[in-house]
Scaffold this motif. Structure first.
Motif, PDB file in Angstrom:
ATOM      1  N   ARG A 278       0.823  -1.211   0.000  1.00  0.00           N
ATOM      2  CA  ARG A 278       0.000   0.000   0.000  1.00  0.00           C
ATOM      3  C   ARG A 278       0.850   1.251   0.000  1.00  0.00           C
ATOM      4  O   ARG A 278       0.660   2.166  -0.797  1.00  0.00           O
ATOM      5  N   TRP A 279       1.810   1.288   0.918  1.00  0.00           N
ATOM      6  CA  TRP A 279       2.576   2.511   1.158  1.00  0.00           C
ATOM      7  C   TRP A 279       3.495   2.851  -0.013  1.00  0.00           C
ATOM      8  O   TRP A 279       3.684   4.016  -0.343  1.00  0.00           O
ATOM      9  N   LEU A 280       4.049   1.831  -0.659  1.00  0.00           N
ATOM     10  CA  LEU A 280       4.993   2.051  -1.755  1.00  0.00           C
ATOM     11  C   LEU A 280       4.291   2.139  -3.115  1.00  0.00           C
ATOM     12  O   LEU A 280       4.677   2.944  -3.957  1.00  0.00           O
ATOM     13  N   SER A 281       3.313   1.280  -3.351  1.00  0.00           N
ATOM     14  CA  SER A 281       2.586   1.277  -4.633  1.00  0.00           C
ATOM     15  C   SER A 281       3.544   1.418  -5.810  1.00  0.00           C
ATOM     16  O   SER A 281       3.528   2.426  -6.524  1.00  0.00           O
ATOM     17  N   VAL A 282       4.374   0.414  -6.037  1.00  0.00           N
ATOM     18  CA  VAL A 282       5.447   0.541  -7.034  1.00  0.00           C
ATOM     19  C   VAL A 282       4.906   0.697  -8.451  1.00  0.00           C
ATOM     20  O   VAL A 282       5.587   1.262  -9.318  1.00  0.00           O
ATOM     21  N   VAL A 283       3.714   0.193  -8.716  1.00  0.00           N
ATOM     22  CA  VAL A 283       3.087   0.417 -10.023  1.00  0.00           C
ATOM     23  C   VAL A 283       2.312   1.727  -9.944  1.00  0.00           C
ATOM     24  O   VAL A 283       1.365   1.849  -9.178  1.00  0.00           O
ATOM     25  N   HIS A 284       2.741   2.718 -10.726  1.00  0.00           N
ATOM     26  CA  HIS A 284       2.090   4.033 -10.670  1.00  0.00           C
ATOM     27  C   HIS A 284       0.613   3.937 -11.045  1.00  0.00           C
ATOM     28  O   HIS A 284      -0.247   4.564 -10.429  1.00  0.00           O
ATOM     29  N   SER A 285       0.345   3.185 -12.093  1.00  0.00           N
ATOM     30  CA  SER A 285      -1.021   3.050 -12.587  1.00  0.00           C
ATOM     31  C   SER A 285      -1.102   1.799 -13.442  1.00  0.00           C
ATOM     32  O   SER A 285      -0.088   1.321 -13.957  1.00  0.00           O
ATOM     33  N   LEU A 286      -2.291   1.274 -13.594  1.00  0.00           N
ATOM     34  CA  LEU A 286      -2.513   0.193 -14.539  1.00  0.00           C
ATOM     35  C   LEU A 286      -2.675   0.796 -15.934  1.00  0.00           C
ATOM     36  O   LEU A 286      -2.815   2.020 -16.062  1.00  0.00           O
ATOM     37  N   PRO A 287      -2.648  -0.007 -16.991  1.00  0.00           N
ATOM     38  CA  PRO A 287      -2.858   0.570 -18.325  1.00  0.00           C
ATOM     39  C   PRO A 287      -4.146   1.378 -18.367  1.00  0.00           C
ATOM     40  O   PRO A 287      -5.139   1.016 -17.726  1.00  0.00           O
ATOM     41  N   PRO A 288      -4.159   2.499 -19.094  1.00  0.00           N
ATOM     42  CA  PRO A 288      -5.351   3.352 -19.134  1.00  0.00           C
ATOM     43  C   PRO A 288      -6.583   2.599 -19.633  1.00  0.00           C
ATOM     44  O   PRO A 288      -6.479   1.635 -20.401  1.00  0.00           O
ATOM     45  N   ARG A 289      -7.764   3.033 -19.189  1.00  0.00           N
ATOM     46  CA  ARG A 289      -9.038   2.545 -19.701  1.00  0.00           C
ATOM     47  C   ARG A 289      -9.613   3.609 -20.637  1.00  0.00           C
ATOM     48  O   ARG A 289      -9.283   4.789 -20.535  1.00  0.00           O
ATOM     49  N   THR A 290     -10.512   3.177 -21.506  1.00  0.00           N
ATOM     50  CA  THR A 290     -11.204   4.096 -22.399  1.00  0.00           C
ATOM     51  C   THR A 290     -12.694   4.037 -22.103  1.00  0.00           C
ATOM     52  O   THR A 290     -13.276   2.943 -22.062  1.00  0.00           O
ATOM     53  N   THR A 291     -13.309   5.182 -21.893  1.00  0.00           N
ATOM     54  CA  THR A 291     -14.733   5.198 -21.557  1.00  0.00           C
ATOM     55  C   THR A 291     -15.564   4.822 -22.781  1.00  0.00           C
ATOM     56  O   THR A 291     -15.318   5.300 -23.893  1.00  0.00           O
ATOM     57  N   ALA A 339      -2.818  -1.927  -4.714  1.00  0.00           N
ATOM     58  CA  ALA A 339      -1.481  -2.079  -5.292  1.00  0.00           C
ATOM     59  C   ALA A 339      -1.421  -3.211  -6.307  1.00  0.00           C
ATOM     60  O   ALA A 339      -0.612  -3.182  -7.233  1.00  0.00           O
ATOM     61  N   PHE A 340      -2.261  -4.238  -6.131  1.00  0.00           N
ATOM     62  CA  PHE A 340      -2.348  -5.338  -7.097  1.00  0.00           C
ATOM     63  C   PHE A 340      -3.491  -5.120  -8.091  1.00  0.00           C
ATOM     64  O   PHE A 340      -3.876  -6.040  -8.806  1.00  0.00           O
ATOM     65  N   GLY A 341      -4.046  -3.921  -8.134  1.00  0.00           N
ATOM     66  CA  GLY A 341      -5.188  -3.672  -8.984  1.00  0.00           C
ATOM     67  C   GLY A 341      -6.482  -4.062  -8.288  1.00  0.00           C
ATOM     68  O   GLY A 341      -6.533  -4.260  -7.067  1.00  0.00           O
ATOM     69  N   HIS A 342      -7.535  -4.197  -9.082  1.00  0.00           N
ATOM     70  CA  HIS A 342      -8.854  -4.510  -8.533  1.00  0.00           C
ATOM     71  C   HIS A 342      -9.724  -4.978  -9.688  1.00  0.00           C
ATOM     72  O   HIS A 342      -9.494  -4.639 -10.845  1.00  0.00           O
ATOM     73  N   GLY A 343     -10.732  -5.776  -9.388  1.00  0.00           N
ATOM     74  CA  GLY A 343     -11.652  -6.203 -10.421  1.00  0.00           C
ATOM     75  C   GLY A 343     -11.102  -7.317 -11.284  1.00  0.00           C
ATOM     76  O   GLY A 343     -10.251  -8.100 -10.852  1.00  0.00           O
ATOM     77  N   VAL A 344     -11.561  -7.389 -12.537  1.00  0.00           N
ATOM     78  CA  VAL A 344     -11.197  -8.525 -13.392  1.00  0.00           C
ATOM     79  C   VAL A 344      -9.708  -8.579 -13.705  1.00  0.00           C
ATOM     80  O   VAL A 344      -9.173  -9.653 -14.010  1.00  0.00           O
ATOM     81  N   HIS A 345      -9.027  -7.433 -13.631  1.00  0.00           N
ATOM     82  CA  HIS A 345      -7.596  -7.406 -13.929  1.00  0.00           C
ATOM     83  C   HIS A 345      -6.731  -7.435 -12.665  1.00  0.00           C
ATOM     84  O   HIS A 345      -5.539  -7.129 -12.740  1.00  0.00           O
ATOM     85  N   HIS A 346      -7.322  -7.782 -11.531  1.00  0.00           N
ATOM     86  CA  HIS A 346      -6.515  -7.930 -10.314  1.00  0.00           C
ATOM     87  C   HIS A 346      -5.348  -8.867 -10.607  1.00  0.00           C
ATOM     88  O   HIS A 346      -5.516  -9.897 -11.279  1.00  0.00           O
ATOM     89  N   CYS A 347      -4.170  -8.514 -10.118  1.00  0.00           N
ATOM     90  CA  CYS A 347      -2.933  -9.222 -10.476  1.00  0.00           C
ATOM     91  C   CYS A 347      -3.059 -10.735 -10.283  1.00  0.00           C
ATOM     92  O   CYS A 347      -3.272 -11.220  -9.163  1.00  0.00           O
ATOM     93  N   LEU A 348      -2.895 -11.471 -11.373  1.00  0.00           N
ATOM     94  CA  LEU A 348      -2.983 -12.925 -11.340  1.00  0.00           C
ATOM     95  C   LEU A 348      -1.901 -13.526 -10.450  1.00  0.00           C
ATOM     96  O   LEU A 348      -2.113 -14.521  -9.757  1.00  0.00           O
ATOM     97  N   GLY A 349      -0.723 -12.913 -10.452  1.00  0.00           N
ATOM     98  CA  GLY A 349       0.403 -13.451  -9.702  1.00  0.00           C
ATOM     99  C   GLY A 349       0.520 -12.944  -8.278  1.00  0.00           C
ATOM    100  O   GLY A 349       1.553 -13.163  -7.633  1.00  0.00           O
ATOM    101  N   ALA A 350      -0.527 -12.297  -7.755  1.00  0.00           N
ATOM    102  CA  ALA A 350      -0.458 -11.750  -6.396  1.00  0.00           C
ATOM    103  C   ALA A 350      -0.093 -12.808  -5.353  1.00  0.00           C
ATOM    104  O   ALA A 350       0.738 -12.538  -4.473  1.00  0.00           O
ATOM    105  N   PRO A 351      -0.663 -14.031  -5.387  1.00  0.00           N
ATOM    106  CA  PRO A 351      -0.263 -15.032  -4.383  1.00  0.00           C
ATOM    107  C   PRO A 351       1.228 -15.370  -4.451  1.00  0.00           C
ATOM    108  O   PRO A 351       1.873 -15.578  -3.418  1.00  0.00           O
TER     109      PRO A 351
END
Length: 398
Positions: A278-291, A339-351
């Motif tokens: 949480r505190w470091l959040s090394v990934v600045h952002s996930l790939p952009p979404r388009t509305t 930090a691992f994202g959220h929703g359907v694109h939540h990081c697969l490799g988080a475990p």
């Protein structure tokens, strides 16, 4: 001819281990601000924790598939299709669901536990190498990078001798200060390398993950999809975790009381890993979404067809999400961080990432109870233009 260094986008700006104050002002003020992507496209930056979760959990209105592929302007239609194939982060359901379903069983917590003895061995080998290097030694080169690199190499069936080569390519792929031509060249090199791995796996499937995909899903996945999946897993599997190990160690060295808690009490490790994420959040952002339609976020109307970027550091330090967000407190665990994202694109490799960190941090701190920075904190060399925040080196002594 001199090349001008591009301006760093707001969501990538840091002050050492923390986001810049301007990002907090954007979150606590407007909540959504206009920015440019690292590729020069206009976008809306979403900063609040609840709003970020809303965007990431709604692929119907915030599409990954409609977002331009980086470097697409320099590729013809055939090459672009090959580059995009298998890249789960660039798809929406149901195509994303089809690809992810084939990989999910390999990344369950139960499957990851089977890797624990081997990960422990890899960590101990890296610690031996760090000690042999003599003090001061570079923690990145001798520990933070080798551990996740070796783990993902073994998982995918990548020759260990190729580690330095793919790391060098990864650095170029993620470096937004490089001209797009150089980054596209790195994409092409990476795809050619992955194509060779897939070709060998198709000819003689091993017991690694690529072999499994060929044996069990060879009729469901095209060769281009196999190449894309392998490339994505290799990049994500070593870049994020290696940078968390390096930056996490630096954060703990700046908080010696919390470092001692992890070293002395095994029960502190799991909540510490979550809080450091949480505190470091090394990934600045996930790939952009388009509305896909006009949407409203934090009172701002965002037109259809707009790019939306989610700031993970701003969201994870949102006072509406967690008390005293700018304080590192490893005892709280920080459940619900993105930090691992959220929703359907939540990081697969988080475990897998969590297991590597849970094993690596205590092992490092117990082997070197006197671990300390070899240089002043102000001299630490951050990779500020990388899409994954990182360190070039971290010289330590003990």
């Amino acid at each position: 001819m001199m090349t001008q260094t591009p301006e760093l986008p707001l969501h990538m700006r840091r002050n050492g281990l923390s986001p810049v104050e301007e990002l907090a002002w954007a979150r606590d003020g407007e909540g959504v601000v206009r920015v440019e992507t690292p590729f020069g496209l206009p976008a809306y930056l979403v900063c609040r924790h609840e709003d970020v979760r809303q965007v990431l959990s709604d692929p119907a209105r915030f599409s990954s598939a409609l977002t331009p592929f980086p470097g697409s302007g320099q590729m013809n239609a055939d090459e672009l299709a090959k580059m995009q194939a298998g890249q789960m982060i660039g798809f929406d359901p149901p195509e994303h669901t089809r690809l992810r379903r084939m990989l999910t069983p390999e990344f369950t917590v139960r499957r990851m536990r089977r890797l624990e003895p081997r990960i422990t061995e890899i960590v101990q080998t890296a610690l031996d190498d760090l000690e042999r290097a003599g003090k001061p030694a570079d923690l990145v080169a001798h520990f933070a990078l080798p551990v996740p690199s070796l783990v993902i190499c073994e998982l995918l069936g990548v020759p260990q001798a190729d580690r330095a080569e793919f790391h060098e390519r990864a650095v170029r792929l993620l470096d937004t200060s490089l001209p797009m031509e150089q980054r596209v060249a790195a994409q092409r090199e990476d795809r050619a390398y992955m194509a060779g791995l897939v070709d060998r796996a198709q000819a003689d499937p091993g017991e690694d993950m690529l072999g499994m995909l060929v044996r069990e899903h060879g009729d469901d996945l095209s060769t281009d999809e196999l190449i894309g999946i392998a490339g994505l897993l290799l990049l994500a599997g070593h870049e994020t975790t290696s940078n968390m190990l390096a930056l996490g160690t630096l954060a703990l060295l700046r908080h010696p009381d919390q470092l001692a808690m992890i070293r002395e009490d095994p029960a502190q490790v799991e909540p510490a890993v979550e809080e450091m994420q949480r505190w470091l959040s090394v990934v600045h952002s996930l790939p952009p979404r388009t509305t896909t339609t006009e949407v409203e976020i934090a009172g701002h109307a965002i037109p259809a067809g707009s790019l939306v970027i989610c700031s993970l550091p701003a969201a994870n330090r949102d006072p509406a999400f967690i008390d005293d967000p700018d304080i590192l407190d490893i005892t709280r665990g920080a459940a619900g961080h993105v930090a691992f994202g959220h929703g359907v694109h939540h990081c697969l490799g988080a475990p897998l990432a969590r297991m590597e960190m849970r094993i690596a941090f205590p092992a490092l701190l117990r082997r070197f109870p006197g671990l300390a920075l070899a240089d002043a904190y102000e001299q630490v060399d951050f990779r500020v233009f990388s899409l994954v925040y990182s360190l070039r080196t971290l010289r330590v002594t003990w």
